[in-house]
Design a protein around this motif. Structure first.
Motif, short mmCIF file in Angstrom:
data_model
loop_
_atom_site.label_atom_id
_atom_site.label_comp_id
_atom_site.label_asym_id
_atom_site.label_seq_id
_atom_site.Cartn_x
_atom_site.Cartn_y
_atom_site.Cartn_z
N GLN A 94 54.91 -4.19 45.92
CA GLN A 94 54.69 -3.25 47.03
C GLN A 94 55.88 -3.26 48.00
O GLN A 94 55.74 -3.40 49.21
CB GLN A 94 53.40 -3.60 47.77
CG GLN A 94 52.16 -3.52 46.91
CD GLN A 94 51.84 -2.09 46.47
OE1 GLN A 94 51.65 -1.21 47.30
NE2 GLN A 94 51.79 -1.87 45.17
N SER A 150 58.94 -1.48 49.96
CA SER A 150 59.29 -0.15 50.50
C SER A 150 60.61 -0.26 51.25
O SER A 150 60.82 -1.20 52.03
CB SER A 150 58.20 0.36 51.43
OG SER A 150 56.99 0.58 50.72
N ASN A 173 59.10 3.88 48.05
CA ASN A 173 57.78 3.49 48.53
C ASN A 173 57.00 2.78 47.43
O ASN A 173 56.91 3.25 46.30
CB ASN A 173 56.97 4.72 49.00
CG ASN A 173 57.45 5.23 50.34
OD1 ASN A 173 57.93 4.45 51.18
ND2 ASN A 173 57.35 6.52 50.56
N LYS A 174 56.44 1.62 47.81
CA LYS A 174 55.49 0.87 46.99
C LYS A 174 56.03 0.62 45.58
O LYS A 174 55.46 1.03 44.58
CB LYS A 174 54.15 1.60 46.94
CG LYS A 174 53.45 1.66 48.29
CD LYS A 174 52.07 2.29 48.20
CE LYS A 174 51.39 2.30 49.57
NZ LYS A 174 50.04 2.90 49.51
N ALA A 228 56.70 2.80 40.77
CA ALA A 228 56.89 3.12 42.19
C ALA A 228 56.15 4.40 42.50
O ALA A 228 56.13 5.33 41.69
CB ALA A 228 58.37 3.25 42.54
N ASP A 229 55.56 4.44 43.69
CA ASP A 229 54.88 5.67 44.10
C ASP A 229 55.86 6.80 44.37
O ASP A 229 55.60 7.96 44.05
CB ASP A 229 54.05 5.41 45.36
CG ASP A 229 52.78 4.64 45.06
OD1 ASP A 229 52.57 4.28 43.89
OD2 ASP A 229 51.99 4.38 45.99
N GLU A 230 57.03 6.45 44.95
CA GLU A 230 57.97 7.50 45.34
C GLU A 230 59.37 6.93 45.43
O GLU A 230 59.58 5.82 45.90
CB GLU A 230 57.57 8.10 46.69
CG GLU A 230 58.50 9.18 47.20
CD GLU A 230 58.17 9.62 48.62
OE1 GLU A 230 58.74 10.63 49.06
OE2 GLU A 230 57.35 8.94 49.27
N SER A 266 58.20 10.90 41.91
CA SER A 266 56.90 10.33 42.23
C SER A 266 56.25 9.81 40.95
O SER A 266 56.57 10.27 39.85
CB SER A 266 55.99 11.36 42.90
OG SER A 266 55.83 12.51 42.09
N ASP A 267 55.36 8.83 41.13
CA ASP A 267 54.69 8.19 39.98
C ASP A 267 55.73 7.74 38.95
O ASP A 267 55.66 8.07 37.77
CB ASP A 267 53.68 9.13 39.34
CG ASP A 267 52.57 9.51 40.31
OD1 ASP A 267 52.26 8.69 41.19
OD2 ASP A 267 52.04 10.62 40.20
N THR A 281 57.74 5.29 36.56
CA THR A 281 57.57 4.09 35.74
C THR A 281 58.78 3.98 34.82
O THR A 281 59.34 4.98 34.37
CB THR A 281 56.30 4.14 34.88
OG1 THR A 281 56.42 5.20 33.92
CG2 THR A 281 55.07 4.37 35.74
N SER A 288 58.42 10.15 35.13
CA SER A 288 58.23 10.44 36.54
C SER A 288 57.87 11.91 36.71
O SER A 288 58.15 12.74 35.84
CB SER A 288 59.50 10.12 37.34
OG SER A 288 59.37 10.52 38.69
#
Length: 761
Positions: free
Chosen positions: A296, A298, A311-312, A339-341, A350-351, A353, A370
Motif C-alpha cells: 500500500q 503511495s 497510489n496503493k 497498483a490502483d493507479e 489504473s488496475d 498488474t 492495465s
C-alpha cells in the motif's frame, strides 16, 4: 618459636584490623577535588560529578551522581546517575568483568570530528599496552531514558527518549579491533529526527560475533507508514531476509531549477561515483534480498519535470542478487506488483498488474495488464542494459481513447536559424540516448481513438486498427531507413474508418505493407467526400538496393475539403483535381533514387475571396505604390492567398484546363515551363525540387504579358528556410520576402523585352 608465631599472629591481626578500619572509614569523595584535578590535567577530556557511593559487598559497585564528561567541540555527556557493578577476582586472571553498567537519563552530544580524531590517533599497539589484561567482558550495558544529538557538518540527527541495552559484550585485547567483538544489542526510542524525515518509534535488535552480524529486527514508523527488516552480514555479503514497507505516503514537489542552478548543482564525475558507489560500503562485495515487500505504497512527486502519482502499490521482489558496487547488468531477481493507479502527467494507468524477472543484465516484463485511457493495455517486453536493447514482445491497446497533449509533440519555433535547422535535420536519425536497439515483435491497436490537442498538428482518428510484426526500428543508435526497416518477415497494417486533420475528413484510410516470400507489396488508400486516392506498388526485397515501383492515382470531384489544410476559415477552394503517376526507384537512399512522372489535371480551380488579376494589375501598372511599397502579395508571397486573402482585392481567381507534368530523376522533381491558364496574364511555372536534399532549385512563377515578362516570383534554397523573392520589370531592385527588404538589382534594360531565362536569374 612459640613467641615468634604469637608475635606474627599479633602483627597479622593488627594489619587486618587496620585494613578493615581503612576500608570502612575511607571515602573517595574526600579526595574528589584532587582526583578531578589530576584526571583533567592528564587528558583532554573534562570530568566532573557531584558525589559517589561505593559498595564492597559482592559484587563491587560504585555509583556516580550528576556525572559530566566532555571534550571540547567534539562530545559531551550529562547523566543523572551511573552505576557500575564489577567483579574483582577475575582481575587476578587478566580479565575485566563488568556485571552491569547502568546509565540513567543520559544526555549525549557527539560530532563526526570525535570519530575522525579517534581513528587517526588510535593504533592496535596502544590498545594492548596493558600486558596483564587479556579480555574485557560486559554482561550488560544499559542506557535508559536518554537523548542523543549527532552533528555531522551541517546536518544533525536527534534521538529522543531512547533506551539501549548491550549484553554479553566481549573484547579480546589481543585482537581489539571491533570486527572481533561479540555482543548483542537492543535499542528503541520515541523519535529519530533526521534532516529528511522524522522516524517514530525506531527499534533495533541485533547480534554480532565471529565477524557475522545478524539483524533480528530493525524498524520504525515514518511517512505515515512503517518499515521492518531483518538481515545478516557475513564475509562481505549482506543478506536481507525480509524488508517490508507498509502504507508509505510520500509527497515531494520541488520548484523547477533554472539552467544556471542546474549547472551549478551538477555533480562532478568523482561526486557521481561517490553517489553511485557509497564509499562507506566499499568493503561490501554483494547484496542478497530474499524478500522485499511494498504494501500500500503511495507516491506523489515530480521527475524531470513530469508529475508522477502512484497510489496503493503492493509489490513483492524475491531472490534479488547484486554485486556491490551496484551493476545493473549483473542484477538478478523476480518481481510482481499491483497498483490502483499510476499517473504520469495526463497518462493514467489504473488496475495495474505486472510480473517479470531480472537476470544477467536482462530486465523482463512477462505480463503487464492495465486500464489505460478507458481501454485495455497488455504489454510484454525485455531490455538488455549492456546492449541498451529494448524488445517489445507484445503490446496490445484496445478500445482506448488517447488524448494527444501539446507537450507530447516537438514545439515549432519559427525563429530557428538555418544552422540550427541543419543540425536538427542531421540529428533526426539519432535515437534516444538510452536506446541502441528497438525491436517490435508484435504490436496491435484495436478500435483506438486518437484526439490531438496540439495546435501544430490537430487531428483525430476513430476506430484505429494497427498491426505491426517483426520490425527493427532502431539499430546501433540510429533510426532505420525504409530499406533497413522493410524485411521479408515484416508486416504493417493500418486502418482508420475516419481520420480528420484541421477539419478535412478522410474515410476508409488504410495502409498495408508486407511480403510474399521476397516480393514486397504496399498499398495506401483513402477517400474524401467526393473523391479517392491510392498508391500501390511492389519491391524486390532479395535484390541489392531493393528496387521498387508504384502507381499513384487520385480523383477529387470536389477539392473544397483541401481548403481546410490552410487552417483559415476565410480561405476556400472550388474545383476538381485528377492525379496520375508512375514511380520507381531503390529503397536504399530512398529520396535520391526516385524516378518517374506525375501528371495533374483539372478542368477548374477557383479561389473565391481574392482577385489575382486585379492584384497583378496594381503591381505591374503602379509599381511605386504596390511594389516599392510592398502590398500584401509582394510582402508575403503566394501564401497570402490562403493565409490572409481578405488583404487582397476582393473577387475570384480562376484557373481552367490545367495540365501539369512533373518528371522525377534521382530524387529531383523537375517542372519544365508550363502554363497556368485561365487569367488574362500568362503564368508560367518552372523549376526543380530536390527531394533528397530537401531544397528548392530556382522554382519560379513568371507573370507575362506577351511578349514580355512583368513579374517573377522565385523560391530557392532549403525547405526549412527558403529564399523567396520578387522581380519587377520596371524596378531596378529585387524584393526579398524573407528579409523584408530590397536587395541587389537584376540587370535589365529600361524597356520591355521578350521573356528569356537569362533575364530572370
Amino acid at each position: 618459636m612459640k613467641r615468634f608465631f604469637d608475635l606474627l599472629a599479633i602483627v597479622l591481626l593488627l594489619l587486618l584490623a587496620t585494613s578493615v578500619f581503612f576500608l570502612f572509614s575511607f571515602h573517595p569523595d574526600r579526595y574528589k577535588s584532587d582526583f578531578l584535578h589530576w584526571f583533567n590535567q592528564q587528558s583532554d577530556w573534562q570530568l566532573n560529578y557531584n558525589k559517589t557511593q561505593w559498595s564492597l559487598s559482592k559484587p563491587f559497585s560504585i555509583e556516580v551522581f550528576d556525572l559530566e564528561l566532555a571534550k571540547s567541540s567534539q562530545a559531551a555527556m550529562l547523566t543523572k546517575q551511573a552505576k557500575l557493578n564489577l567483579a574483582l577476582m577475575p582481575l587476578l586472571q587478566g580479565e575485566i568483568r563488568i556485571d552491569s553498567l547502568l546509565i540513567e537519563q543520559p544526555q549525549l552530544a557527539l560530532t563526526q570530528q570525535l570519530l575522525n580524531e579517534d581513528s587517526e590517533t588510535s593504533t592496535p599497539k596502544q590498545a594492548s599496552n596493558i600486558s596483564w589484561l587479556n579480555t574485557i567482558q560486559v554482561k550488560q550495558l544499559l542506557l535508559k531514558d536518554g537523548d542523543l544529538l549527532w552533528q555531522n557538518k551541517q546536518q544533525s540527527y536527534q534521538l529522543q527518549r531512547f533506551e539501549l541495552a548491550i549484553e554479553d559484550w566481549q573484547i579480546d585485547l589481543n585482537e581489539p579491533a571491533p570486527s572481533h567483538w561479540q555482543f548483542t544489542l537492543h535499542s528503541s526510542a520515541q523519535r529519530l529526527t533526521t534532516p529528511w524525515q522524522d522516524i517514530m518509534l525506531p527499534q533495533l535488535s541485533l547480534a554480532y560475533g565471529q565477524q557475522q552480524l545478524v539483524i533480528e529486527h530493525i524498524g520504525g514508523d515514518l511517512l505515515q507508514g512503517s518499515v521492518y527488516a531483518s538481515a545478516e552480514l557475513s564475509n562481505k555479503q549482506l543478506t536481507i531476509r525480509e524488508l517490508a514497507l507498509n502504507n508509505f505516503r510520500l509527497e515531494h514537489f520541488a520548484p523547477e531549477p533554472s539552467a544556471q542552478e542546474n549547472q551549478a548543482a551538477a555533480p562532478t564525475a568523482s561526486e557521481q561515483t561517490w553517489l553511485n558507489n557509497l564509499p562507506e560500503l566499499a568493503w561490501l562485495s554483494s547484496i542478497h534480498i530474499d524478500n522485499l515487500l511494498l504494501n500500500q505504497l503511495s507516491v506523489a512527486t515530480q521527475l524531470q519535470g513530469h508529475n508522477v502519482v502512484l497510489n496503493k502499490l503492493t509489490a513483492e521482489l524475491e531472490n534479488i542478487v547484486s554485486p556491490w558496487p551496484f551493476q545493473a547488468q549483473k542484477l538478478r531477481g523476480e518481481y510482481a506488483f499491483i497498483a490502483d493507479e499510476l499517473g504520469v502527467d495526463h497518462i493514467q494507468f489504473s488496475d495495474l498488474t505486472a510480473s517479470g524477472h531480472i537476470s544477467d543484465g536482462l530486465f523482463s516484463v512477462d505480463a503487464l495488464r492495465s486500464q489505460l485511457f478507458k481501454g485495455q493495455l497488455g504489454l510484454a517486453l525485455s531490455y538488455q542494459w549492456q546492449q541498451q536493447a529494448l524488445t517489445l514482445h507484445q503490446l496490445l491497446l484496445s478500445n482506448n481513447e488517447i488524448p494527444i497533449q501539446p507537450n507530447w509533440l516537438p514545439a515549432s519555433d519559427s525563429t530557428t536559424t538555418s544552422n540550427q535547422e541543419k543540425n536538427l535535420d542531421e540529428n533526426t536519425t539519432k535515437a534516444p540516448a538510452a536506446l541502441q536497439q528497438l525491436n517490435i515483435e508484435q504490436l496491435e491497436l484495436q478500435q483506438v481513438k486518437l484526439l490531438s490537442y496540439a495546435e501544430q498538428f490537430p487531428f483525430s482518428v476513430t476506430g484505429l486498427n494497427i498491426e505491426l510484426r517483426q520490425l527493427q526500428l532502431i539499430r546501433d543508435g540510429q533510426w532505420q531507413n525504409i530499406d533497413q526497416l522493410w524485411q521479408p518477415q515484416s508486416q504493417v497494417f493500418i486502418e482508420a474508418p475516419e481520420l480528420a486533420y484541421r477539419g478535412m475528413l478522410l474515410s476508409h484510410v488504410s495502409f498495408d505493407l508486407g511480403a510474399d516470400q521476397n516480393i514486397g507489396y504496399f498499398n495506401l488508400y483513402g477517400e474524401l467526400p467526393l473523391g479517392q486516392f491510392e498508391l500501390q506498388g511492389q519491391a524486390l526485397l532479395d535484390q541489392e538496393h531493393k528496387p521498387w515501383q508504384a502507381e499513384l492515382s487520385g480523383l477529387l470531384l470536389d477539392i473544397s475539403p483541401l481548403a481546410r489544410l490552410a487552417n483559415n476559415h476565410q480561405f476556400s477552394l472550388v474545383g476538381d483535381l485528377e492525379l496520375a503517376g508512375k514511380l520507381r526507384g531503390k529503397l536504399s537512399d530512398f529520396g535520391a533514387n526516385i524516378d518517374g512522372s506525375i501528371d495533374l489535371h483539372s478542368q477548374l480551380i477557383q479561389l473565391p475571396g481574392a482577385d489575382l488579376e486585379v492584384t497583378l494589375d496594381q503591381i505591374i501598372e503602379s509599381p511605386r505604390q504596390y511594389y516599392e511599397k510592398p502590398n500584401p502579395f509582394i510582402a508575403n508571397g503566394w501564401p497570402v492567398f490562403w493565409q490572409d486573402p481578405q488583404s487582397l482585392p476582393k473577387g475570384i481567381t480562376q484557373f481552367t484546363n490545367l495540365a501539369l507534368r512533373a518528371e522525377l530523376e534521382q530524387g529531383r522533381l523537375s517542372l519544365a515551363p508550363q502554363a497556368l491558364s485561365g487569367l488574362r496574364y500568362g503564368l508560367t511555372l518552372a523549376g526543380e525540387i530536390d527531394l533528397a536534399k530537401k531544397r528548392y532549385n530556382q522554382l519560379r512563377l513568371v507573370v507575362t504579358d506577351q511578349p514580355c515578362w512583368r513579374l517573377v516570383h522565385t523560391v530557392n534554397g532549403a525547405w526549412s528556410k527558403p529564399q523567396v523573392s520578387f522581380d519587377h520589370y520596371l524596378s531596378p531592385r529585387r524584393f526579398s520576402v524573407d528579409q523584408q527588404d530590397f536587395i541587389r538589382a537584376p540587370s535589365i534594360p529600361q524597356c520591355r523585352y521578350p521573356l528569356a531565362d537569362s533575364n530572370v536569374q
